[in-house]
Design a protein around this motif. Structure first.
Motif, mmCIF file in Angstrom:
data_model
loop_
_atom_site.group_PDB
_atom_site.id
_atom_site.type_symbol
_atom_site.label_atom_id
_atom_site.label_comp_id
_atom_site.label_asym_id
_atom_site.label_seq_id
_atom_site.Cartn_x
_atom_site.Cartn_y
_atom_site.Cartn_z
ATOM 1 N N TRP A 1 10.073 19.150 44.485
ATOM 2 C CA TRP A 1 10.050 18.316 43.282
ATOM 3 C C TRP A 1 8.979 17.234 43.385
ATOM 4 C CZ3 TRP A 1 10.901 13.114 43.734
ATOM 5 C CH2 TRP A 1 11.475 12.666 44.918
ATOM 6 N N MET A 2 8.477 16.964 44.599
ATOM 7 C CA MET A 2 7.414 15.964 44.815
ATOM 8 C C MET A 2 6.033 16.598 44.751
ATOM 9 S SD MET A 2 9.119 13.976 48.076
ATOM 10 C CE MET A 2 9.793 15.467 48.830
ATOM 11 N N GLY A 3 5.968 17.882 44.469
ATOM 12 C CA GLY A 3 4.717 18.618 44.551
ATOM 13 C C GLY A 3 4.660 19.314 45.900
ATOM 14 N N VAL A 4 3.445 19.601 46.347
ATOM 15 C CA VAL A 4 3.290 20.275 47.638
ATOM 16 C C VAL A 4 3.537 19.266 48.754
ATOM 17 C CG1 VAL A 4 1.696 21.484 49.184
ATOM 18 C CG2 VAL A 4 1.647 21.945 46.717
ATOM 19 N N VAL B 1 -1.507 14.618 49.971
ATOM 20 C CA VAL B 1 -2.357 13.961 48.984
ATOM 21 C C VAL B 1 -3.724 14.641 49.051
ATOM 22 C CG1 VAL B 1 -3.442 11.802 48.249
ATOM 23 C CG2 VAL B 1 -1.172 11.759 49.320
ATOM 24 N N PRO B 2 -4.161 15.258 47.955
ATOM 25 C CA PRO B 2 -5.483 15.895 47.965
ATOM 26 C C PRO B 2 -6.574 14.876 48.312
ATOM 27 C CG PRO B 2 -4.245 16.546 46.018
ATOM 28 C CD PRO B 2 -3.474 15.437 46.677
ATOM 29 N N TRP C 1 18.592 19.454 48.267
ATOM 30 C CA TRP C 1 17.199 19.567 47.804
ATOM 31 C C TRP C 1 16.783 21.023 47.962
ATOM 32 C CZ3 TRP C 1 18.961 16.112 51.432
ATOM 33 C CH2 TRP C 1 18.904 16.539 52.760
ATOM 34 N N ASP C 2 15.815 21.409 47.173
ATOM 35 C CA ASP C 2 15.408 22.811 47.135
ATOM 36 C C ASP C 2 13.914 22.904 47.430
ATOM 37 O OD1 ASP C 2 15.264 25.515 46.763
ATOM 38 O OD2 ASP C 2 15.777 25.476 44.639
ATOM 39 N N PHE C 3 13.580 23.028 48.705
ATOM 40 C CA PHE C 3 12.192 23.154 49.140
ATOM 41 C C PHE C 3 11.917 24.625 49.417
ATOM 42 C CE2 PHE C 3 12.396 18.682 51.287
ATOM 43 C CZ PHE C 3 12.465 18.090 50.050
ATOM 44 N N LYS C 4 10.856 25.134 48.811
ATOM 45 C CA LYS C 4 10.486 26.537 48.983
ATOM 46 C C LYS C 4 9.291 26.622 49.945
ATOM 47 C CE LYS C 4 13.005 28.406 45.521
ATOM 48 N NZ LYS C 4 14.348 27.947 45.693
ATOM 49 N N PRO C 5 9.538 27.110 51.171
ATOM 50 C CA PRO C 5 8.453 27.168 52.148
ATOM 51 C C PRO C 5 7.491 28.332 51.904
ATOM 52 C CG PRO C 5 10.468 28.020 53.103
ATOM 53 C CD PRO C 5 10.816 27.535 51.724
ATOM 54 N N TYR C 6 6.232 28.103 52.248
ATOM 55 C CA TYR C 6 5.219 29.155 52.246
ATOM 56 C C TYR C 6 4.128 28.746 53.225
ATOM 57 C CZ TYR C 6 2.482 26.116 49.106
ATOM 58 O OH TYR C 6 1.784 25.060 48.554
ATOM 59 N N ASP C 7 3.265 29.642 53.557
ATOM 60 C CA ASP C 7 2.146 29.384 54.470
ATOM 61 C C ASP C 7 2.615 28.736 55.777
ATOM 62 O OD1 ASP C 7 -0.504 29.494 55.290
ATOM 63 O OD2 ASP C 7 -0.957 27.508 54.505
ATOM 64 N N ARG C 8 3.571 29.364 56.413
ATOM 65 C CA ARG C 8 4.113 28.849 57.681
ATOM 66 C C ARG C 8 3.281 29.377 58.851
ATOM 67 N NH1 ARG C 8 9.692 30.393 57.644
ATOM 68 N NH2 ARG C 8 10.076 28.485 56.463
ATOM 69 N N GLN C 9 3.001 28.503 59.773
ATOM 70 C CA GLN C 9 2.275 28.843 60.998
ATOM 71 C C GLN C 9 3.189 28.563 62.190
ATOM 72 O OE1 GLN C 9 -0.886 30.133 60.635
ATOM 73 N NE2 GLN C 9 -0.469 29.903 58.448
#
Length: 152
Positions: free
Chosen positions: A108-111, A136-137, A81-89
């Motif tokens: 692929w599932m969204g955020v 889920v927003p 799977w290809d998960f692109k991380p961002y906004d890491r704390q």
């Protein structure tokens, strides 16, 4: 003179923390990249022997061995799977040997959100627990609840 020594010590501490944060970010980025490249050695080598992976489904709580059993067919295909991380704390324990973190992931599932705990070992950082969740927003939660209730 005392003041200068304190300033030097604080500067060294801040530099050390910044370097450790950079090392941890690289470790986690490499771990995610290893899944995208189906590098099982790096991916599973980053997880502690007693590490736990919690997936998005309520049934997905795996120890390292059972997570390997689940994941092996994906890695065997050459891409997991290809998960692109961002906004890491990152949050460090006082002694700097435990880190807990959260990150957002483009998937692929969204955020999605990943969170976890790392432990510093003689071999370097190891993942003690990683928890993947679908976000889920708030504006969509009622529709989401209806969907989940319908399925159960």
């Amino acid at each position: 003179m005392k003041r200068i020594m304190i300033i030097i010590l604080l500067g060294c501490t801040i530099t050390g923390i910044a370097q450790e944060k950079e090392a941890v970010n690289s470790f986690l980025d490499d771990w995610h990249r290893a899944a995208a490249e189906a590098n099982a050695e790096v991916f599973f080598g980053s997880i502690a022997e007693d590490g736990i992976y919690i997936g998005t489904d309520a049934t997905e709580r795996w120890d390292k061995e059972s997570f390997w059993d689940f994941s092996k067919p994906y890695f065997d295909k050459g891409k997991a799977w290809d998960f692109k991380p961002y906004d890491r704390q990152l949050n460090f324990s006082e002694n700097g040997e435990i880190i807990w973190f959260s990150e957002l992931l483009d998937t692929w599932m969204g955020v999605c959100r990943g969170s976890g705990v790392l432990k510093k070992t003689k071999a370097g950082w190891k993942i003690m627990q990683y928890h993947l969740s679908v976000t889920v927003p708030n504006d969509d939660i009622q529709e989401f609840i209806k969907l989940i209730v319908k399925e159960n």
